[in-house]
Motif scaffolding. Structure first.
Motif, PDB file in Angstrom:
ATOM      1  N   TYR B 119       0.886  -1.043  -0.054  1.00 12.60           N
ATOM      2  CA  TYR B 119      -0.189   0.135   0.126  1.00 12.60           C
ATOM      3  C   TYR B 119       0.779   1.199  -0.205  1.00 12.60           C
ATOM      4  N   ILE B 120       1.845   1.225   0.549  1.00 10.06           N
ATOM      5  CA  ILE B 120       2.947   2.297   0.598  1.00 10.06           C
ATOM      6  C   ILE B 120       3.413   2.625  -0.782  1.00 10.06           C
ATOM      7  N   GLN B 121       3.994   1.628  -1.550  1.00  8.37           N
ATOM      8  CA  GLN B 121       4.448   1.236  -2.951  1.00  8.37           C
ATOM      9  C   GLN B 121       3.320   1.864  -4.031  1.00  8.37           C
ATOM     10  N   GLY B 122       2.083   1.665  -3.437  1.00 13.71           N
ATOM     11  CA  GLY B 122       1.008   1.753  -4.453  1.00 13.71           C
ATOM     12  C   GLY B 122       0.971   3.324  -5.041  1.00 13.71           C
ATOM     13  N   GLY B 123       1.251   4.299  -4.348  1.00 16.51           N
ATOM     14  CA  GLY B 123       1.230   5.875  -4.715  1.00 16.51           C
ATOM     15  C   GLY B 123       1.949   5.895  -5.940  1.00 16.51           C
ATOM     16  N   THR B 124       3.026   5.294  -5.882  1.00 21.26           N
ATOM     17  CA  THR B 124       3.981   5.677  -7.200  1.00 21.26           C
ATOM     18  C   THR B 124       3.509   4.959  -8.310  1.00 21.26           C
ATOM     19  N   ASN B 125       2.617   4.108  -8.408  1.00 20.81           N
ATOM     20  CA  ASN B 125       1.913   3.161  -9.419  1.00 20.81           C
ATOM     21  C   ASN B 125       0.847   4.049  -9.917  1.00 20.81           C
ATOM     22  N   VAL B 126      -0.045   4.580  -8.983  1.00 17.69           N
ATOM     23  CA  VAL B 126      -1.183   5.002  -9.374  1.00 17.69           C
ATOM     24  C   VAL B 126      -1.041   6.614  -9.938  1.00 17.69           C
ATOM     25  N   THR B 127       0.096   6.998  -9.493  1.00 17.81           N
ATOM     26  CA  THR B 127       0.133   8.560  -9.613  1.00 17.81           C
ATOM     27  C   THR B 127       0.475   8.575 -11.195  1.00 17.81           C
ATOM     28  N   ARG B 128       0.982   7.490 -12.031  1.00 18.66           N
ATOM     29  CA  ARG B 128       1.484   7.519 -13.160  1.00 18.66           C
ATOM     30  C   ARG B 128       0.028   7.192 -14.085  1.00 18.66           C
ATOM     31  N   MET B 129      -1.100   7.025 -13.758  1.00 16.28           N
ATOM     32  CA  MET B 129      -2.124   6.631 -14.661  1.00 16.28           C
ATOM     33  C   MET B 129      -2.547   7.951 -15.053  1.00 16.28           C
ATOM     34  N   ASP B 130      -3.142   8.927 -14.509  1.00 11.80           N
ATOM     35  CA  ASP B 130      -3.204  10.156 -15.373  1.00 11.80           C
ATOM     36  C   ASP B 130      -2.483  11.256 -14.886  1.00 11.80           C
ATOM     37  N   TYR B 131      -1.501  11.244 -16.001  1.00 10.46           N
ATOM     38  CA  TYR B 131      -0.305  11.917 -15.607  1.00 10.46           C
ATOM     39  C   TYR B 131      -0.360  13.526 -15.425  1.00 10.46           C
ATOM     40  N   LEU B 132      -1.620  13.817 -16.175  1.00  9.95           N
ATOM     41  CA  LEU B 132      -1.879  15.354 -16.003  1.00  9.95           C
ATOM     42  C   LEU B 132      -2.656  15.672 -14.568  1.00  9.95           C
ATOM     43  N   SER B 133      -2.995  14.690 -13.712  1.00  7.92           N
ATOM     44  CA  SER B 133      -3.422  15.314 -12.604  1.00  7.92           C
ATOM     45  C   SER B 133      -3.132  13.940 -11.514  1.00  7.92           C
ATOM     46  N   LEU B 163      -5.756  21.361  -0.772  1.00 11.18           N
ATOM     47  CA  LEU B 163      -5.023  22.578  -1.444  1.00 11.18           C
ATOM     48  C   LEU B 163      -4.451  22.000  -2.552  1.00 11.18           C
ATOM     49  N   MET B 164      -3.863  20.763  -2.289  1.00 11.31           N
ATOM     50  CA  MET B 164      -3.136  19.978  -3.687  1.00 11.31           C
ATOM     51  C   MET B 164      -4.062  19.813  -4.572  1.00 11.31           C
ATOM     52  N   SER B 165      -5.379  19.277  -4.287  1.00  8.07           N
ATOM     53  CA  SER B 165      -6.136  18.907  -5.284  1.00  8.07           C
ATOM     54  C   SER B 165      -6.617  20.260  -5.959  1.00  8.07           C
ATOM     55  N   GLU B 166      -6.967  20.989  -5.607  1.00  7.17           N
ATOM     56  CA  GLU B 166      -7.145  22.324  -6.036  1.00  7.17           C
ATOM     57  C   GLU B 166      -6.339  23.056  -7.029  1.00  7.17           C
ATOM     58  N   LEU B 167      -5.120  22.958  -6.378  1.00  4.86           N
ATOM     59  CA  LEU B 167      -3.860  23.519  -7.422  1.00  4.86           C
ATOM     60  C   LEU B 167      -3.798  22.525  -8.459  1.00  4.86           C
ATOM     61  N   GLN B 168      -4.030  21.198  -8.321  1.00 10.79           N
ATOM     62  CA  GLN B 168      -4.147  20.159  -9.548  1.00 10.79           C
ATOM     63  C   GLN B 168      -5.142  20.546 -10.472  1.00 10.79           C
ATOM     64  N   ARG B 169      -6.286  20.948  -9.891  1.00  2.63           N
ATOM     65  CA  ARG B 169      -7.457  21.203 -10.880  1.00  2.63           C
ATOM     66  C   ARG B 169      -6.927  22.316 -11.840  1.00  2.63           C
ATOM     67  N   THR B 208       6.947  18.842  -2.954  1.00  2.00           N
ATOM     68  CA  THR B 208       6.878  17.457  -2.942  1.00  2.00           C
ATOM     69  C   THR B 208       8.105  17.067  -3.634  1.00  2.00           C
ATOM     70  N   GLY B 209       9.048  17.824  -3.938  1.00  2.00           N
ATOM     71  CA  GLY B 209      10.388  17.437  -4.470  1.00  2.00           C
ATOM     72  C   GLY B 209      10.224  17.053  -5.986  1.00  2.00           C
ATOM     73  N   LEU B 210       8.949  17.070  -6.499  1.00  2.89           N
ATOM     74  CA  LEU B 210       8.831  16.885  -8.073  1.00  2.89           C
ATOM     75  C   LEU B 210       7.876  17.397  -8.651  1.00  2.89           C
ATOM     76  N   ARG B 211       8.050  17.609 -10.025  1.00  2.00           N
ATOM     77  CA  ARG B 211       7.099  18.434 -10.533  1.00  2.00           C
ATOM     78  C   ARG B 211       5.718  17.419 -11.181  1.00  2.00           C
ATOM     79  N   MET B 212       6.290  16.404 -11.212  1.00  2.00           N
ATOM     80  CA  MET B 212       4.963  15.312 -11.714  1.00  2.00           C
ATOM     81  C   MET B 212       5.313  14.156 -11.019  1.00  2.00           C
ATOM     82  N   ASN B 213       4.002  13.182 -10.878  1.00  2.00           N
ATOM     83  CA  ASN B 213       4.203  11.772 -10.333  1.00  2.00           C
ATOM     84  C   ASN B 213       4.862  12.054  -8.710  1.00  2.00           C
ATOM     85  N   HIS B 214       4.021  12.721  -8.066  1.00  2.00           N
ATOM     86  CA  HIS B 214       5.027  13.069  -6.598  1.00  2.00           C
ATOM     87  C   HIS B 214       4.771  12.086  -5.448  1.00  2.00           C
TER      88      HIS B 214
END
Lengths: 178, 453
Positions: B119-133, B163-169, B208-214
């Protein structure tokens, strides 16, 4: 999270529900939306969804499947016999702001259920995805072809007996046996 | 090069039998190979609304002889299909009769991969699905995991997530404005959209340290607290972007050529949208006020003040206006969140779920063990199944999670809004002109990483 109190979910109506909403494996926490869960037998699955649609569930949010091959002892309400596959349809009522999850057991020797496409045309791509990745057939679906994998792919990748990392990559036009 | 050789001093290309690319039955069949019944169903939209369904089958001339029409292929390498979307269009002259999206060119089995990650590693996987959000994907996965774990988050974690979701939108819609502008020939809009998005990406890099896939939003909270001075950054982002949205109005909204290409193009009715399971700005453009932030609130959205933007005609212009105005609503939301950000922890202090602070590891054996356990075997999640849905910039993104009591999900399914929304493309294109196809595909805003997963 705790500040949000879900407004509906007063007394979930039992519109032909085979299982009770008090299924032990549905997590409940304050502020989280809890969904009603129904476990119809395979024969009355289509009819139950039709009744739900008539009672105001306008949209099919999601349709997917689970292969319970390596986890057979899951908790199910009494009277529901566990089968290898489970097709899970998430219905959404925009007017009542409620969701219901229909979980239907699909046996391994005859992996087929009725399509929901005639009720919800949006099921088309979702059922194709389930067919592609699980090999579950949907009777009455207009175009049951693979959708994510190539047409000549062998096997259904999301099945639990489809090994990870052990299957050689299948390339089109590649020489040698497949 | 092996395919060229010199014969008698003349270089000749060796002839190869070209292997034809074919997806077999997934492709759009010619009329001659399609039975009238099937054709009527097909014409009825789809991906195909059944007879007696929403679309009148008589709308389209099914008696058309097949030698009058032509099937052309668009994509998967077409520059304006937003990735590797392939459309097969049946044309009569310049009119589109039938369309079929052929997808799967970016399928990498991410749902299968998700079963092999904790479950901890799962975030790195799902974040790459919709790479624009990416943050929205992480959020829905984290919420589903937390629902199974039955943990409650400290308020600051929830508000940082909002905050992050709205910036994401904002960033996702700005990206859409940019690509949509480019599809319609406005390269200036492309530059401006990317310019504004860059500000948000720079802020994320700080946080977050990263621009995408945080992999920033994790089960149990977020990865790190907001950096000092984040309020100032957010203020600058909000002020600049809000001011610039009015510049877009001048550039696009009032511009006659732009309106001509957007208004009345790609119409969808509310009934069709609901029947095809369409969500997000496309559903709202048909006049259905359905936004999960308002209608089935998650996080603390019920405490915030914002408007749900709806359209009237369900055409391209409505979808454009909804996204533009949602940027403004997100600015409004971000400002409220900035003012009301509660103090406290940014993740739960449950050592079974979140790792201990780095400094504690040096002094406490207990902390070291927890740290080691979390990153080697992960935390165990009680048996159960849950479906959590939130509002992504593209519509309802859902996560269906089944746990068998171990530290890896037994099944992880993401209901991608782009995957479902793509079903509306044949309906939107039907009867329109081929020249409008690019604008219509763009207005659906598909992200192929999420469609194919």
């Amino acid at each position: 999270m705790s500040a949000v109190e879900p407004t509906p979910a007063a007394a979930p109506e039992a519109a032909g529900t085979a299982g009770s909403p008090d299924v032990p494996d549905v997590p409940r926490a304050p502020g989280r939306w809890t969904d009603e869960v129904a476990f119809p037998p395979r024969a009355s699955y289509h009819q139950l969804v039709e009744e739900y649609k008539a009672s105001g569930f306008e949209q099919l949010s999601d349709l997917t499947a689970v292969d319970y091959l390596t986890h057979p002892g899951r908790s199910l309400p009494p009277g529901v016999e566990a089968a290898r596959f489970e097709v899970v349809a998430n219905l959404l009522s925009l007017s009542a702001r409620r969701r219901v999850r229909v979980r239907v057991q699909v046996p391994e020797d005859d992996p087929a259920v009725d399509t929901l496409w005639d009720l919800y045309p949006g099921a088309e791509a979702m059922e194709r995805e389930v067919f592609d990745l699980f090999g579950i057939r949907f009777a009455g679906h207009p175009d049951l072809t693979r959708i994510l994998m190539p047409e000549d792919w062998e096997g259904h990748p999301l099945r639990k007996d489809y090994g990870v990392g052990r299957v050689p990559v299948q390339f089109k036009e590649a020489p040698g046996p497949r | 090069m092996s395919d060229e050789r010199s014969v008698g001093g003349v270089r000749q290309a060796r002839r190869f039998a070209t292997a034809e690319t074919s997806e077999g039955a997934q492709e759009l069949a010619t009329r001659a190979r399609t039975s009238p019944d099937e054709l009527r169903r097909e014409a009825g939209a789809v991906l195909r609304i059944p007879e007696g369904g929403v679309v009148d089958a008589g709308d389209i001339d099914i008696e058309r002889r097949s030698d009058e029409t032509m099937i052309i292929n668009m994509g998967p390498q077409h520059p304006s299909t937003h990735g590797v979307l392939r459309l097969m269009l049946e044309l009569d002259g310049e009119t589109v009769l039938r369309t079929k999206p052929v997808i799967g060119y970016l399928h990498t089995g991410m749902e299968k991969t998700g079963e092999e990650l904790t479950y901890i590693q799962g975030g790195t996987n799902v974040t790459r699905m919709d790479y624009l959000s990416p943050l929205t994907n992480e959020l829905v996965f984290a919420l589903a995991t937390e629902a199974l774990l039955d943990v409650e988050l400290p308020p600051r974690a929830t508000w940082i997530r909002m905050l992050m979701s709205e910036l994401q939108r904002m960033s996702s819609h700005l990206m859409w404005m940019a690509t949509n502008g480019m599809d319609l020939g406005s390269t200036s809009m492309m530059i401006y959209g990317f310019r504004e998005r860059e500000m948000i990406l720079a802020f994320w890099e700080k946080v977050t340290g990263l621009r995408m896939n945080h992999n920033y939003i994790r089960p149990g909270g977020v990865a790190a607290d907001l950096p000092d001075g984040w309020e100032d950054d957010v203020d600058v982002i909000c002020d600049t972007i809000l001011r610039r949205t009015y510049e877009y109005d001048e550039l696009l909204t009032g511009q006659p050529i732009f309106r001509e290409r957007m208004e009345g193009v790609g119409n969808l009715s509310a009934e069709e949208a609901l029947a095809l399971s369409v969500t997000g700005p496309i559903l709202r453009s048909t006049g259905v006020p359905w936004d999960l932030r308002r209608t089935m609130p998650y996080l603390d959205y019920a405490q915030l003040d914002f408007d749900v933007i709806v359209g009237t005609y369900g055409d391209n212009f409505d979808r454009y206006a909804i996204r533009l105005n949602e940027i403004r609503e997100s600015v409004k939301l971000v400002r409220q969140i900035r003012d009301r950000m509660p103090p406290g922890d940014y993740r739960v202090q449950d050592r079974k779920v979140t790792p201990p602070p780095r400094a504690r590891i040096d002094e406490s054996m207990e902390a070291l063990i927890h740290h080691f356990k979390i990153f080697t075997e992960g935390f165990r999640v009680p048996e159960g199944e849950v479906y959590v849905a939130i509002e992504s910039p593209r519509g309802e993104i859902g996560c269906y999670l089944v746990s068998d009591g171990t530290s890896k999900p037994y099944r992880m399914h993401i209901r991608g809004p782009s995957f479902v929304n793509l079903q509306a493309v044949p309906t939107l294109l039907r009867g329109g002109l081929i020249a409008d196809a690019v604008a219509i595909i763009s207005s659906v805003d598909p992200v192929m990483g999420e469609v194919d997963r």
